[in-house]
Design an enzyme around this catalytic site. Structure first.
Site, mmCIF file in Angstrom:
data_model
loop_
_atom_site.group_PDB
_atom_site.id
_atom_site.type_symbol
_atom_site.label_atom_id
_atom_site.label_comp_id
_atom_site.label_asym_id
_atom_site.label_seq_id
_atom_site.Cartn_x
_atom_site.Cartn_y
_atom_site.Cartn_z
ATOM 1 N N GLY A 39 40.805 39.342 34.454
ATOM 2 C CA GLY A 39 40.001 38.992 33.293
ATOM 3 C C GLY A 39 38.752 39.855 33.250
ATOM 4 O O GLY A 39 38.400 40.508 34.240
ATOM 5 N N GLN A 63 30.023 41.678 31.032
ATOM 6 C CA GLN A 63 30.208 42.415 32.300
ATOM 7 C C GLN A 63 30.184 43.930 32.086
ATOM 8 O O GLN A 63 29.999 44.679 33.045
ATOM 9 C CB GLN A 63 31.526 42.012 32.983
ATOM 10 C CG GLN A 63 31.519 40.579 33.494
ATOM 11 C CD GLN A 63 32.831 40.223 34.141
ATOM 12 O OE1 GLN A 63 33.790 39.883 33.458
ATOM 13 N NE2 GLN A 63 32.897 40.309 35.451
ATOM 14 N N CYS A 114 35.041 37.814 41.451
ATOM 15 C CA CYS A 114 34.424 38.276 40.202
ATOM 16 C C CYS A 114 34.190 39.772 40.330
ATOM 17 O O CYS A 114 33.675 40.235 41.352
ATOM 18 C CB CYS A 114 33.092 37.547 39.979
ATOM 19 S SG CYS A 114 32.257 38.046 38.453
ATOM 20 N N LEU A 115 34.554 40.513 39.291
ATOM 21 C CA LEU A 115 34.376 41.966 39.338
ATOM 22 C C LEU A 115 32.895 42.340 39.344
ATOM 23 O O LEU A 115 32.555 43.452 39.741
ATOM 24 C CB LEU A 115 35.103 42.626 38.158
ATOM 25 C CG LEU A 115 36.629 42.432 38.148
ATOM 26 C CD1 LEU A 115 37.242 43.011 36.877
ATOM 27 C CD2 LEU A 115 37.276 43.052 39.386
ATOM 28 N N HIS A 119 36.525 30.869 33.735
ATOM 29 C CA HIS A 119 35.624 31.822 34.404
ATOM 30 C C HIS A 119 35.056 32.809 33.377
ATOM 31 O O HIS A 119 33.856 33.113 33.385
ATOM 32 C CB HIS A 119 36.429 32.533 35.503
ATOM 33 C CG HIS A 119 35.707 33.611 36.247
ATOM 34 N ND1 HIS A 119 35.421 33.522 37.601
ATOM 35 C CD2 HIS A 119 35.232 34.822 35.852
ATOM 36 C CE1 HIS A 119 34.800 34.625 37.989
ATOM 37 N NE2 HIS A 119 34.677 35.428 36.945
ATOM 38 N N HIS A 174 31.205 33.474 31.699
ATOM 39 C CA HIS A 174 30.471 34.749 31.570
ATOM 40 C C HIS A 174 29.805 34.847 30.194
ATOM 41 O O HIS A 174 28.680 35.336 30.081
ATOM 42 C CB HIS A 174 31.423 35.941 31.724
ATOM 43 C CG HIS A 174 31.649 36.385 33.147
ATOM 44 N ND1 HIS A 174 30.635 36.768 33.990
ATOM 45 C CD2 HIS A 174 32.791 36.533 33.866
ATOM 46 C CE1 HIS A 174 31.134 37.142 35.170
ATOM 47 N NE2 HIS A 174 32.447 36.992 35.125
HETATM 48 O O1 K1U Z 1 35.695 38.021 35.305
HETATM 49 C C1 K1U Z 1 35.898 38.673 36.309
HETATM 50 O O2 K1U Z 1 34.977 38.998 37.035
HETATM 51 C C2 K1U Z 1 37.313 39.036 36.676
HETATM 52 C C3 K1U Z 1 37.882 38.130 37.734
HETATM 53 C C4 K1U Z 1 38.578 36.954 37.067
HETATM 54 C C5 K1U Z 1 38.940 35.799 37.919
HETATM 55 C C6 K1U Z 1 39.426 35.921 39.193
HETATM 56 C C7 K1U Z 1 39.770 34.817 39.933
HETATM 57 C C8 K1U Z 1 39.627 33.581 39.393
HETATM 58 C C9 K1U Z 1 39.126 33.455 38.134
HETATM 59 C C10 K1U Z 1 38.786 34.565 37.396
HETATM 60 C C11 K1U Z 1 38.868 38.954 38.556
HETATM 61 O O3 K1U Z 1 39.837 39.407 38.055
HETATM 62 S S1 K1U Z 1 38.525 39.180 40.231
HETATM 63 C C12 K1U Z 1 39.943 40.090 40.831
HETATM 64 C C13 K1U Z 1 41.153 39.242 40.993
HETATM 65 O O4 K1U Z 1 41.065 38.042 41.023
HETATM 66 C C14 K1U Z 1 42.477 39.874 41.122
HETATM 67 C C15 K1U Z 1 42.628 41.227 41.213
HETATM 68 C C16 K1U Z 1 43.896 41.775 41.320
HETATM 69 C C17 K1U Z 1 44.997 40.990 41.357
HETATM 70 C C18 K1U Z 1 44.861 39.628 41.279
HETATM 71 C C19 K1U Z 1 43.600 39.057 41.172
HETATM 72 ZN ZN ZN Z 2 33.595 37.247 36.789
#
Ligand code: K1U
Ligand code: ZN
Length: 186
Positions: A59, A64, A108-109, A150, A154
């Site tokens: 996401g 962001q 979270c990225l 999530h 944001h």
């Molecule tokens: O919003 C963001 O910062 C993105 C975030 C979203 C999210 C992750 C986990 C739970 C709720 C929302 C991410 O994508 S973090 C990376 C991640 O979770 C992931 C990356 C690669 C494969 C699978 C998951």
């Molecule tokens: Zn996030």
């Protein structure tokens, strides 16, 4: 929209946008509703999807990438072999949440390499406007429900660390301040 690395002529025009790292005042700001869905919004959505797949993430919300508009993208398809499902949600609203709760170890990225368990409603119904200007409603569960909540957080200037104790939040914030100092030094 294709996953990272897939050949796609239209992808050539897309741009990876830098992702803001916490702490940053733009990540604490309530984003403004989109009033007209024009080519700039379409371009933003395309760039956000490309940036999300590249990260990689499931996401991404416009704040962001420094844009304080109520736009989010997501694709929480778990199976690498399954078809991707890129989604663009403009002005999303949660119109129903289940009593039932679920806990997920969220990342979270904007807070790289930090994870913590967050409890949220297990199912939510969301209403939004699509890129075609049409209203859409859909009920999400599992990882999709966690992800959409999530991302909507944001848009409201809220991060997953805001659900943690002040001590844990401060610890993560200090790690991110250190990371940003190191990144600035190159
Ligand atoms: O919003 C963001 O910062 C993105 C975030 C979203 C999210 C992750 C986990 C739970 C709720 C929302 C991410 O994508 S973090 C990376 C991640 O979770 C992931 C990356 C690669 C494969 C699978 C998951
Ligand atoms: Zn996030």
């Amino acid at each position: 929209m294709l996953r990272k690395g897939a050949a796609c002529l239209t992808c050539i025009a897309m741009t990876l946008r830098p992702i803001l790292i916490h702490p940053d005042p733009r990540l604490k700001t309530v984003a403004k509703p989109v009033d007209s869905i024009d080519k700039d919004i379409a371009r933003l959505a395309d760039d956000m999807l490309e940036t999300m797949y590249d990260a990689p993430g499931i996401g991404l919300a416009a704040p962001q990438v420094g844009i304080l508009s109520r736009v989010l993208v997501m694709d929480a398809v778990k199976d690498e072999k399954a078809a991707p499902r890129p989604m663009v949600l403009i002005n999303p609203e949660i119109i129903w949440s289940s009593e039932d709760r679920s806990v997920y170890d969220e990342g979270c990225l904007s807070i790289p390499e930090q994870y913590a368990e967050v409890e949220r409603p297990a199912q939510v119904k969301v209403r939004w406007t699509g890129l075609d200007g049409k209203a859409v409603e859909e009920q999400f569960d599992g990882l999709w429900a966690t992800c959409v909540q999530h991302e909507i957080d944001h848009l409201n200037g809220k991060l997953f660390i805001d659900y943690l104790s002040p001590l844990k939040r401060q610890l993560i914030t200090r790690k991110m301040q250190k990371l940003k100092r190191e990144m600035a030094r190159g």
